[in-house]
Design a protein around this motif. Structure first.
Motif, PDB file in Angstrom:
ATOM      1  N   GLU A 187       0.864  -1.173   0.000  1.00 44.14           N
ATOM      2  CA  GLU A 187       0.000   0.000   0.000  1.00 44.14           C
ATOM      3  C   GLU A 187       0.903   1.226   0.000  1.00 44.14           C
ATOM      4  N   GLN A 188       0.534   2.249  -0.722  1.00 51.62           N
ATOM      5  CA  GLN A 188       1.361   3.446  -0.777  1.00 51.62           C
ATOM      6  C   GLN A 188       0.510   4.667  -0.472  1.00 51.62           C
ATOM      7  N   PRO A 189       0.265   4.920   0.796  1.00 55.47           N
ATOM      8  CA  PRO A 189      -0.527   6.085   1.147  1.00 55.47           C
ATOM      9  C   PRO A 189       0.269   7.369   0.948  1.00 55.47           C
ATOM     10  N   ILE A 190      -0.368   8.506   1.203  1.00 53.14           N
ATOM     11  CA  ILE A 190       0.332   9.783   1.113  1.00 53.14           C
ATOM     12  C   ILE A 190       1.503   9.754   2.074  1.00 53.14           C
ATOM     13  N   PRO A 191       2.680  10.172   1.641  1.00 46.65           N
ATOM     14  CA  PRO A 191       3.841  10.143   2.520  1.00 46.65           C
ATOM     15  C   PRO A 191       3.576  10.909   3.812  1.00 46.65           C
ATOM     16  N   THR A 192       3.998  10.354   4.925  1.00 46.38           N
ATOM     17  CA  THR A 192       3.740  10.969   6.214  1.00 46.38           C
ATOM     18  C   THR A 192       4.676  12.133   6.485  1.00 46.38           C
ATOM     19  N   ARG A 193       5.781  12.241   5.752  1.00 47.74           N
ATOM     20  CA  ARG A 193       6.748  13.304   6.023  1.00 47.74           C
ATOM     21  C   ARG A 193       6.364  14.629   5.383  1.00 47.74           C
ATOM     22  N   CYS A 194       5.311  14.668   4.583  1.00 46.26           N
ATOM     23  CA  CYS A 194       4.987  15.887   3.849  1.00 46.26           C
ATOM     24  C   CYS A 194       4.537  17.000   4.776  1.00 46.26           C
ATOM     25  N   SER A 195       5.008  18.191   4.474  1.00 45.05           N
ATOM     26  CA  SER A 195       4.646  19.363   5.270  1.00 45.05           C
ATOM     27  C   SER A 195       3.211  19.750   4.981  1.00 45.05           C
ATOM     28  N   GLU A 196       2.632  20.510   5.896  1.00 44.60           N
ATOM     29  CA  GLU A 196       1.260  20.984   5.728  1.00 44.60           C
ATOM     30  C   GLU A 196       1.119  21.801   4.448  1.00 44.60           C
ATOM     31  N   GLY A 197       2.126  22.601   4.122  1.00 40.11           N
ATOM     32  CA  GLY A 197       2.064  23.427   2.930  1.00 40.11           C
ATOM     33  C   GLY A 197       2.145  22.632   1.642  1.00 40.11           C
ATOM     34  N   PHE A 198       2.734  21.472   1.688  1.00 44.85           N
ATOM     35  CA  PHE A 198       2.922  20.660   0.497  1.00 44.85           C
ATOM     36  C   PHE A 198       1.772  19.674   0.293  1.00 44.85           C
ATOM     37  N   ALA A 199       1.100  19.290   1.360  1.00 46.81           N
ATOM     38  CA  ALA A 199       0.028  18.292   1.297  1.00 46.81           C
ATOM     39  C   ALA A 199      -1.093  18.660   0.327  1.00 46.81           C
ATOM     40  N   PRO A 200      -1.507  19.926   0.231  1.00 47.70           N
ATOM     41  CA  PRO A 200      -2.574  20.248  -0.730  1.00 47.70           C
ATOM     42  C   PRO A 200      -2.202  19.889  -2.176  1.00 47.70           C
ATOM     43  N   GLN A 201      -0.931  19.998  -2.519  1.00 50.42           N
ATOM     44  CA  GLN A 201      -0.506  19.624  -3.867  1.00 50.42           C
ATOM     45  C   GLN A 201      -0.726  18.126  -4.101  1.00 50.42           C
ATOM     46  N   LEU A 202      -0.379  17.332  -3.102  1.00 47.97           N
ATOM     47  CA  LEU A 202      -0.566  15.886  -3.228  1.00 47.97           C
ATOM     48  C   LEU A 202      -2.044  15.539  -3.281  1.00 47.97           C
ATOM     49  N   ASP A 203      -2.843  16.200  -2.462  1.00 50.45           N
ATOM     50  CA  ASP A 203      -4.286  15.963  -2.477  1.00 50.45           C
ATOM     51  C   ASP A 203      -4.869  16.286  -3.846  1.00 50.45           C
ATOM     52  N   TRP A 204      -4.421  17.399  -4.437  1.00 52.75           N
ATOM     53  CA  TRP A 204      -4.927  17.780  -5.753  1.00 52.75           C
ATOM     54  C   TRP A 204      -4.553  16.726  -6.795  1.00 52.75           C
ATOM     55  N   ILE A 205      -3.317  16.267  -6.755  1.00 56.61           N
ATOM     56  CA  ILE A 205      -2.881  15.234  -7.703  1.00 56.61           C
ATOM     57  C   ILE A 205      -3.730  13.986  -7.530  1.00 56.61           C
ATOM     58  N   LEU A 206      -3.943  13.562  -6.282  1.00 57.13           N
ATOM     59  CA  LEU A 206      -4.748  12.366  -6.024  1.00 57.13           C
ATOM     60  C   LEU A 206      -6.182  12.524  -6.524  1.00 57.13           C
ATOM     61  N   SER A 207      -6.713  13.726  -6.464  1.00 58.66           N
ATOM     62  CA  SER A 207      -8.071  13.972  -6.942  1.00 58.66           C
ATOM     63  C   SER A 207      -8.132  14.100  -8.459  1.00 58.66           C
ATOM     64  N   ASN A 208      -6.988  14.198  -9.098  1.00 62.56           N
ATOM     65  CA  ASN A 208      -6.933  14.407 -10.541  1.00 62.56           C
ATOM     66  C   ASN A 208      -5.951  13.448 -11.211  1.00 62.56           C
ATOM     67  N   LEU A 209      -5.918  12.209 -10.773  1.00 63.02           N
ATOM     68  CA  LEU A 209      -4.976  11.235 -11.341  1.00 63.02           C
ATOM     69  C   LEU A 209      -5.214  11.004 -12.831  1.00 63.02           C
ATOM     70  N   ASP A 210      -6.447  11.191 -13.283  1.00 66.14           N
ATOM     71  CA  ASP A 210      -6.753  10.948 -14.688  1.00 66.14           C
ATOM     72  C   ASP A 210      -6.209  12.027 -15.617  1.00 66.14           C
ATOM     73  N   LYS A 211      -5.772  13.133 -15.057  1.00 69.62           N
ATOM     74  CA  LYS A 211      -5.216  14.220 -15.861  1.00 69.62           C
ATOM     75  C   LYS A 211      -3.719  13.994 -16.106  1.00 69.62           C
ATOM     76  N   PRO A 212      -3.186  14.551 -17.181  1.00 71.64           N
ATOM     77  CA  PRO A 212      -1.743  14.416 -17.409  1.00 71.64           C
ATOM     78  C   PRO A 212      -0.960  15.250 -16.388  1.00 71.64           C
ATOM     79  N   HIS A 213       0.114  14.703 -15.895  1.00 71.33           N
ATOM     80  CA  HIS A 213       0.963  15.392 -14.923  1.00 71.33           C
ATOM     81  C   HIS A 213       2.413  15.327 -15.385  1.00 71.33           C
ATOM     82  N   THR A 214       3.087  16.446 -15.263  1.00 70.72           N
ATOM     83  CA  THR A 214       4.529  16.513 -15.488  1.00 70.72           C
ATOM     84  C   THR A 214       5.113  17.243 -14.291  1.00 70.72           C
ATOM     85  N   VAL A 215       6.399  17.153 -14.127  1.00 73.67           N
ATOM     86  CA  VAL A 215       7.040  17.892 -13.043  1.00 73.67           C
ATOM     87  C   VAL A 215       6.765  19.383 -13.232  1.00 73.67           C
TER      88      VAL A 215
END
Length: 190
Positions: free
Chosen positions: A75-103
């Motif tokens: 299982e690969q949940p959201i990394p626990t080390r992520c800062s509060e400021g960075f977590a919204p970016q991960l949440d957005w990606i998780l909510s939009n996995l079907d969209k193309p993503h690049t760095v």
């Protein structure tokens, strides 16, 4: 530790030395005390799904699944080390996995340069941004294989892989089995 002795004492038993636990349908055995937790979480996942398992594991402060040679259970949940400021970016990606993503596109959303974003992502998540996205897409595909009857083409589309071929490639590389083999073993109806 005692797998050789177990195999010697019970020659008709199949002893798998490379796993934390074995699920043989009505019988689940674990490699030791901590592996008993892994086996228990596996049973919860099998009966109630990944969402419930993740909640229980977070409450227990253990990973939902450890790698012990059983890659299909990782299982690969959201990394626990992520800062509060960075977590919204991960949440957005998780909510939009079907969209193309690049760095570059992820960095723009975070208002950072691509280089800073990539460096900071590795520091916080422990992996590269694109590997993390791929891992999360495989995890999402795995959940859909467990919990839906969608065909592999539709799952590939929803998970952001686009094609079943690309899904199969990444799924087999990360999980160790094909999506159809995984579904046969872990689908709720099984």
């Amino acid at each position: 530790m005692h797998s050789a002795e177990l195999a010697e004492r019970y020659p008709t038993a199949i002893v798998d030395r490379n796993v934390l636990f074995v699920d043989d349908g009505d019988l689940v055995t674990s490699a030791g005390t901590a592996a008993g937790i892994d086996a228990s979480l596996h049973l919860v996942r099998r009966e109630l799904g990944s969402t419930v398992t993740n909640k229980i594991a977070r409450r227990m402060v253990v990973p939902p699944q450890r790698d012990g040679g059983q890659r299909q259970y990782i299982e690969q949940p959201i990394p626990t080390r992520c800062s509060e400021g960075f977590a919204p970016q991960l949440d957005w990606i998780l909510s939009n996995l079907d969209k193309p993503h690049t760095v570059a596109s992820m960095a723009r959303r975070a208002n950072m340069s691509a280089r800073t974003f990539a460096r900071r992502f590795v520091d916080e998540a422990g992996t590269t941004p694109m590997q993390w996205v791929t891992d999360q897409r495989v995890l999402y595909a795995r959940r859909m294989l467990e919990e839906t009857d969608l065909d592999v083409d539709r799952i590939a589309e929803r998970a952001g892989f686009g094609t079943a071929t690309l899904l199969r490639h990444h799924f087999r590389r990360i999980v160790g089995v094909t999506p159809s083999d995984y579904r046969r073993r872990f689908a709720r109806s099984a």
